[in-house]
Scaffold this active site. Structure first.
Site, short mmCIF file in Angstrom:
data_model
loop_
_atom_site.label_atom_id
_atom_site.label_comp_id
_atom_site.label_asym_id
_atom_site.label_seq_id
_atom_site.Cartn_x
_atom_site.Cartn_y
_atom_site.Cartn_z
N LYS A 180 0.84 -1.25 -0.06
CA LYS A 180 0.00 -0.16 0.00
C LYS A 180 0.89 1.25 0.05
O LYS A 180 1.85 1.40 0.91
CB LYS A 180 -0.86 -0.04 1.20
CG LYS A 180 -2.23 -0.95 1.26
CD LYS A 180 -2.89 -0.86 2.33
CE LYS A 180 -3.89 0.28 2.28
NZ LYS A 180 -4.91 0.24 3.24
O1 G3P Z 1 -7.58 0.79 5.64
C1 G3P Z 1 -8.17 1.84 4.73
C2 G3P Z 1 -9.45 2.18 5.01
O2 G3P Z 1 -10.41 1.24 4.98
C3 G3P Z 1 -9.34 2.86 6.42
O3 G3P Z 1 -10.63 3.64 6.34
O4 G3P Z 1 -11.81 5.51 7.40
O5 G3P Z 1 -11.83 3.19 8.61
O6 G3P Z 1 -10.01 4.63 8.90
P1 G3P Z 1 -11.29 4.23 7.99
#
Ligand code: G3P
Length: 224
Positions: A88
């Protein structure tokens, strides 16, 4: 649609992988930090669990460096952990530069922290294996995350880009469904959202009724 779990928690990965429909796991620095365990050994344990149930399951590990040279060096370290690793890389200019180099070296990248179609276009141009638009954070900011998925899908289809659209930052089962309708290739979600995908009160009530009727029928059979 492929289903990924968005977590660094080994137990969550084990429970989800055992069901037999999990296609991968995404991690990020915050998710790894939350578990408080070493980065590489966490990735190795996740990949061990995943590949027990699905030999082609993908595990995503994120770089920390913000220069292209540093990201490329880290990417090689992450990629060599296992053939199923995807690296990533944040969607910043240095990240796109690193992705452009790594894609030519056949190292698979997931370009993360994508919030616009313009950014997604650059990720595809650089040869990203996956691009991760963050639906939930866009919705949290009053924008339309699903509309972004639709726009990226149209742009990628217009030009035959092979970069996979991974709907990320998902907060609910409805967002999974809407992302699937919009043409996302993958959805990654927290374990609690994954669990909710299975649930419907009518299913539970229907099963309870089936079993209740069957037991009554069995009891009646015994008395005849
Ligand atoms: O890991 C990438 C993404 O899915 C994280 O999103 O907003 O839940 O931190 P969030």
């Amino acid at each position: 649609m492929k289903i990924f779990l968005d977590t660094g928690n080994i137990e969550e990965v084990r429970k989800a992988a055992e069901i037999g429909i999990l296609d991968g796991v995404t991690t990020n620095p915050s998710l790894i930090a939350k578990e408080g365990k070493p980065f590489v050994s966490t990735l190795k344990e996740i990949i061990r669990i995943l590949t027990t149930h699905n030999r082609d399951a993908i595990i995503n590990g994120e770089v920390i460096n913000t220069t292209s040279e540093g990201m490329i060096e880290e990417a090689y370290q992450i990629a060599k952990i296992h053939r199923n690793m995807v690296v990533k890389i944040p969607l910043i200019p240095e990240g796109i530069k690193a992705v452009s180099y790594l894609s030519k070296k056949k190292i698979r990248t997931n370009v993360t922290l994508c919030f616009s179609s313009a950014q997604a276009l650059l990720a595809a141009k650089a040869g990203a294996f996956i691009v991760s638009p963050f639906l939930g954070r866009l919705d949290d900011a009053g924008h339309d995350g699903i509309e972004l998925i639709k726009q990226i899908r149209k742009i990628y289809d217009n030009y035959g880009f092979k970069t996979q659209i991974l709907a990320a930052s998902i907060r609910s089962p409805l967002q999974v469904v809407r992302a699937a309708e919009a043409g996302a290739d993958i959805a990654t979600m927290p374990y609690d959202v994954f669990e909710k995908l299975f649930k419907h009160p009518l299913t539970d009530a229907g099963l309870e009724k089936f079993l209740s009727d069957w037991h009554k029928y069995q009891e009646k059979e015994k008395t005849q």
